[in-house]
Design a protein around this motif. Structure first.
Motif, PDB file in Angstrom:
ATOM      1  N   MET A   1       0.846  -1.168   0.000  1.00 50.72           N
ATOM      2  CA  MET A   1       0.000   0.000   0.000  1.00 50.72           C
ATOM      3  C   MET A   1       0.890   1.230   0.000  1.00 50.72           C
ATOM      4  O   MET A   1       1.885   1.280   0.725  1.00 50.72           O
ATOM      5  N   VAL A   2       0.532   2.196  -0.821  1.00 47.89           N
ATOM      6  CA  VAL A   2       1.291   3.431  -0.944  1.00 47.89           C
ATOM      7  C   VAL A   2       0.417   4.581  -0.457  1.00 47.89           C
ATOM      8  O   VAL A   2      -0.598   4.898  -1.075  1.00 47.89           O
ATOM      9  N   VAL A   3       0.793   5.185   0.670  1.00 52.07           N
ATOM     10  CA  VAL A   3       0.082   6.345   1.199  1.00 52.07           C
ATOM     11  C   VAL A   3       0.926   7.562   0.860  1.00 52.07           C
ATOM     12  O   VAL A   3       1.946   7.831   1.488  1.00 52.07           O
ATOM     13  N   GLU A   4       0.495   8.257  -0.171  1.00 53.37           N
ATOM     14  CA  GLU A   4       1.264   9.382  -0.724  1.00 53.37           C
ATOM     15  C   GLU A   4       0.271  10.386  -1.289  1.00 53.37           C
ATOM     16  O   GLU A   4      -0.561  10.015  -2.121  1.00 53.37           O
ATOM     17  N   ASP A   5       0.324  11.632  -0.826  1.00 52.64           N
ATOM     18  CA  ASP A   5      -0.643  12.633  -1.266  1.00 52.64           C
ATOM     19  C   ASP A   5      -0.295  13.261  -2.612  1.00 52.64           C
ATOM     20  O   ASP A   5      -1.127  13.898  -3.234  1.00 52.64           O
ATOM     21  N   GLU A   6       0.915  13.065  -3.076  1.00 51.09           N
ATOM     22  CA  GLU A   6       1.324  13.575  -4.385  1.00 51.09           C
ATOM     23  C   GLU A   6       0.956  12.520  -5.434  1.00 51.09           C
ATOM     24  O   GLU A   6       1.574  11.446  -5.492  1.00 51.09           O
ATOM     25  N   PRO A   7      -0.058  12.788  -6.268  1.00 49.95           N
ATOM     26  CA  PRO A   7      -0.529  11.764  -7.212  1.00 49.95           C
ATOM     27  C   PRO A   7       0.566  11.194  -8.113  1.00 49.95           C
ATOM     28  O   PRO A   7       0.589   9.986  -8.363  1.00 49.95           O
ATOM     29  N   LEU A   8       1.467  12.026  -8.576  1.00 49.24           N
ATOM     30  CA  LEU A   8       2.530  11.542  -9.456  1.00 49.24           C
ATOM     31  C   LEU A   8       3.423  10.528  -8.747  1.00 49.24           C
ATOM     32  O   LEU A   8       3.716   9.463  -9.288  1.00 49.24           O
ATOM     33  N   HIS A   9       3.814  10.845  -7.517  1.00 53.12           N
ATOM     34  CA  HIS A   9       4.659   9.912  -6.749  1.00 53.12           C
ATOM     35  C   HIS A   9       3.896   8.636  -6.425  1.00 53.12           C
ATOM     36  O   HIS A   9       4.437   7.533  -6.532  1.00 53.12           O
ATOM     37  N   GLN A  10       2.641   8.791  -6.021  1.00 51.53           N
ATOM     38  CA  GLN A  10       1.849   7.615  -5.673  1.00 51.53           C
ATOM     39  C   GLN A  10       1.716   6.678  -6.865  1.00 51.53           C
ATOM     40  O   GLN A  10       1.910   5.477  -6.750  1.00 51.53           O
ATOM     41  N   LYS A  11       1.426   7.223  -8.031  1.00 47.98           N
ATOM     42  CA  LYS A  11       1.286   6.394  -9.232  1.00 47.98           C
ATOM     43  C   LYS A  11       2.622   5.773  -9.643  1.00 47.98           C
ATOM     44  O   LYS A  11       2.668   4.616 -10.071  1.00 47.98           O
ATOM     45  N   LEU A  12       3.702   6.532  -9.514  1.00 48.09           N
ATOM     46  CA  LEU A  12       5.017   6.018  -9.872  1.00 48.09           C
ATOM     47  C   LEU A  12       5.418   4.851  -8.967  1.00 48.09           C
ATOM     48  O   LEU A  12       5.828   3.796  -9.454  1.00 48.09           O
ATOM     49  N   PHE A  13       5.288   5.039  -7.662  1.00 44.81           N
ATOM     50  CA  PHE A  13       5.668   3.969  -6.731  1.00 44.81           C
ATOM     51  C   PHE A  13       4.791   2.731  -6.945  1.00 44.81           C
ATOM     52  O   PHE A  13       5.280   1.599  -6.935  1.00 44.81           O
ATOM     53  N   ALA A  14       3.499   2.944  -7.145  1.00 42.10           N
ATOM     54  CA  ALA A  14       2.588   1.820  -7.393  1.00 42.10           C
ATOM     55  C   ALA A  14       2.960   1.107  -8.690  1.00 42.10           C
ATOM     56  O   ALA A  14       2.950  -0.127  -8.753  1.00 42.10           O
ATOM     57  N   ALA A  15       3.306   1.870  -9.723  1.00 44.89           N
ATOM     58  CA  ALA A  15       3.698   1.254 -11.004  1.00 44.89           C
ATOM     59  C   ALA A  15       4.953   0.413 -10.837  1.00 44.89           C
ATOM     60  O   ALA A  15       5.047  -0.690 -11.388  1.00 44.89           O
ATOM     61  N   TRP A  16       5.919   0.913 -10.094  1.00 52.14           N
ATOM     62  CA  TRP A  16       7.152   0.138  -9.860  1.00 52.14           C
ATOM     63  C   TRP A  16       6.836  -1.181  -9.176  1.00 52.14           C
ATOM     64  O   TRP A  16       7.377  -2.230  -9.530  1.00 52.14           O
ATOM     65  N   ILE A  46       3.968   1.839   2.452  1.00 52.98           N
ATOM     66  CA  ILE A  46       4.914   2.910   2.145  1.00 52.98           C
ATOM     67  C   ILE A  46       4.184   4.202   2.463  1.00 52.98           C
ATOM     68  O   ILE A  46       3.131   4.482   1.873  1.00 52.98           O
ATOM     69  N   ILE A  47       4.709   4.972   3.407  1.00 56.67           N
ATOM     70  CA  ILE A  47       4.002   6.159   3.889  1.00 56.67           C
ATOM     71  C   ILE A  47       4.898   7.383   3.774  1.00 56.67           C
ATOM     72  O   ILE A  47       6.000   7.416   4.332  1.00 56.67           O
ATOM     73  N   ASP A  48       4.398   8.379   3.049  1.00 53.93           N
ATOM     74  CA  ASP A  48       5.091   9.657   2.971  1.00 53.93           C
ATOM     75  C   ASP A  48       4.934  10.362   4.314  1.00 53.93           C
ATOM     76  O   ASP A  48       3.884  10.254   4.951  1.00 53.93           O
ATOM     77  N   LEU A  49       5.954  11.089   4.732  1.00 46.57           N
ATOM     78  CA  LEU A  49       5.871  11.764   6.021  1.00 46.57           C
ATOM     79  C   LEU A  49       5.176  13.114   5.942  1.00 46.57           C
ATOM     80  O   LEU A  49       4.608  13.572   6.924  1.00 46.57           O
ATOM     81  N   HIS A  50       5.217  13.766   4.808  1.00 53.07           N
ATOM     82  CA  HIS A  50       4.559  15.060   4.655  1.00 53.07           C
ATOM     83  C   HIS A  50       3.196  14.871   4.007  1.00 53.07           C
ATOM     84  O   HIS A  50       3.063  14.887   2.791  1.00 53.07           O
ATOM     85  N   LEU A  51       2.206  14.658   4.854  1.00 55.66           N
ATOM     86  CA  LEU A  51       0.851  14.404   4.387  1.00 55.66           C
ATOM     87  C   LEU A  51      -0.088  15.492   4.904  1.00 55.66           C
ATOM     88  O   LEU A  51       0.116  16.007   6.005  1.00 55.66           O
TER      89      LEU A  51
END
Length: 122
Positions: A1-16, A46-51
């Motif tokens: 699971m990818v918890v990321e508020d930046e859509p580009l990063h979230q999609k990139l990490f999920a794609a990888w 995977i959790i971004d710290l700046h949410l």
């Protein structure tokens, strides 16, 4: 699971993760992360710290207090490189602290390390 508020990063990490043959679930709103994790019980978070709305450190601590989620390995990702921030993150319950930017291979290696230490994700 990818918890990321930046859509580009979230999609990139999920794609990888998906390119490595695994399912990835993305959560843009951290207020929905706990419920999403309870529904899907991911192998790794995977959790971004700046949410927005919920600080990543608070979210990690919240997940660690939830009995059903407390054993899920957590990789915290951030642009912060300060030793103090890393210390607080690990004390909050993260298993690993990774600074952005990072490569696909690096992220998959960290996932492999916290998930099982053996499964091939590369």
């Amino acid at each position: 699971m990818v918890v990321e508020d930046e859509p580009l990063h979230q999609k990139l990490f999920a794609a990888w993760i998906e390119q490595a043959g695994h399912q990835a679930i993305g959560v843009l709103d951290p207020r929905k992360a706990e419920l999403a994790m309870l529904q899907h019980l991911p192998d790794v978070a995977i959790i971004d710290l700046h949410l927005p709305h919920i600080d990543g450190l608070k979210l990690i601590a919240l997940l660690r207090r939830c009995p059903e989620l407390s054993a899920i390995p957590i990789i915290a990702v951030t642009v912060l490189t300060d030793e103090y921030d890393e210390r607080n993150c690990l004390l909050a319950g993260a298993d690993m602290y990774v600074t952005k930017p990072f490569s696909r291979a690096e992220l998959l290696a960290h996932i492999q390390h916290v998930a099982t230490g053996r499964a091939s994700l590369a």
